[in-house]
Write a protein that holds these residues in place. Structure first.
Motif, short mmCIF file in Angstrom:
data_model
loop_
_atom_site.label_atom_id
_atom_site.label_comp_id
_atom_site.label_asym_id
_atom_site.label_seq_id
_atom_site.Cartn_x
_atom_site.Cartn_y
_atom_site.Cartn_z
N VAL A 211 -55.09 69.21 -73.87
CA VAL A 211 -54.95 69.37 -72.42
C VAL A 211 -54.00 70.54 -72.19
N CYS A 212 -54.37 71.43 -71.26
CA CYS A 212 -53.56 72.62 -71.00
C CYS A 212 -53.26 72.73 -69.51
N ALA A 213 -52.10 73.27 -69.19
CA ALA A 213 -51.68 73.41 -67.80
C ALA A 213 -50.95 74.74 -67.62
N ILE A 214 -51.12 75.33 -66.43
CA ILE A 214 -50.39 76.53 -66.05
C ILE A 214 -49.27 76.13 -65.12
N ASP A 215 -48.03 76.55 -65.44
CA ASP A 215 -46.89 76.15 -64.62
C ASP A 215 -46.58 77.21 -63.56
#
Length: 291
Positions: free
Chosen positions: A216-220
């Motif tokens: 799972v990947c997220a952009i902050d």
């Protein structure tokens, strides 16, 4: 000319880049051969193009879905987003329409009387986001911020902005920028070996999330791309400012703030065994949006 979006197919792991002028280029293979030999889409300016097991599918600037190798029924209203995946063994095109409707089109090339395309609307809207993942999984964020899902228990609350889902994970991004993840029911992911732990992202606000078959990947808010395995272990990504990312199968592609693109691939998706999910490595040759 800078890239506008990247599209990753979560069934076959192909990937496409679409530029701001509507031009596109894809890598990988579909059922009809390599991307370079794929039947082109009808003329038009495209916002998003995806290479699928059944050839190219694209969303035009004026909100129409077009497929190169089969016919997609016209939507009652403009389409604002879509994704194709394997839905119950068929080619499934899931779309969000401008009126908040969740439209699903299933294409079956095996019918005795010839290939057929049928519409299957999803009730319970209006929706603000819709998502499909392989083997018939779908979920959506309603216009009121609540979540609907056909394969995982919907998390409580009415403050959701985005979802990330794949065969062994279900995560929600809330409007306050926090992320929570949980595991779908065991009978829906019986072929996946997973542990008890879940991805936990560092404190802070996040702007978007996506998932592959193992991460799972997220952009902050600082435009950093943070990736975690399903069991919570880090999967480092080369530092840069990222503005968009999409995952599928074992591939993650992203658009950087300068309009350039990058794709990364991890091992382990073929066996769907979490213990075999390796770190991301850059896809070679690297993407070049300046063609």
């Amino acid at each position: 000319m800078c890239a506008r979006t990247v599209a990753v197919d979560d069934d076959i792991g192909s990937y496409c880049v679409t530029k701001a002028n509507g031009a596109y280029r894809c890598w990988g293979s579909s059922g009809s051969g390599d991307a370079v030999d794929a039947t082109p889409l009808p003329d038009g300016i495209y916002r998003r193009v995806q290479l699928t097991r059944q050839g190219l599918i694209g969303l035009t600037e004026d909100g129409r879905l077009r497929a190169a190798e089969f016919t997609i029924p016209e939507s009652p209203s403009q389409v604002v987003a879509f994704r194709q995946t394997n839905m119950w063994g068929d080619v499934g095109v899931c779309s969000l329409q401008s009126d908040g409707a969740f439209g699903m089109f299933l294409y079956d090339p095996r019918e005795p009387d010839g290939p057929s395309t049928r519409a299957q609307p999803v009730e319970g809207g209006p929706f603000s986001r819709v998502y499909c993942a392989w083997e018939g999984m779908y979920a959506a964020v309603r216009a009121d911020g609540t979540v609907m899902s056909n394969y995982a228990t919907a998390p409580p609350g009415n403050d959701f902005a985005e979802l990330a889902l794949s065969i062994g994970i279900f995560c929600g991004l809330r409007t306050d920028g926090t992320i929570s993840c949980h595991r779908p029911p065991a009978d829906g992911v019986s072929i996946l070996t997973v542990g008890p732990d879940l991805p936990a992202f560092p404190p802070g606000r996040y702007r978007s999330i996506t998932a592959t078959a193992g991460a799972v990947c997220a952009i902050d808010e600082q435009d950093a791309l943070v990736c975690k395995r399903y069991d919570g272990r880090d999967m480092p990504i080369p530092p840069a400012r990222y503005v968009f990312a999409e995952g599928g199968y074992n591939v993650l592609c992203a658009v950087r703030a300068d309009g350039s693109t990058a794709c990364f691939r991890h091992g382990g998706a073929g066996s769907l065994d979490l213990e075999n999910v390796s770190d991301f490595a850059p896809v070679e040759p690297p993407l070049d949006p300046g063609w």
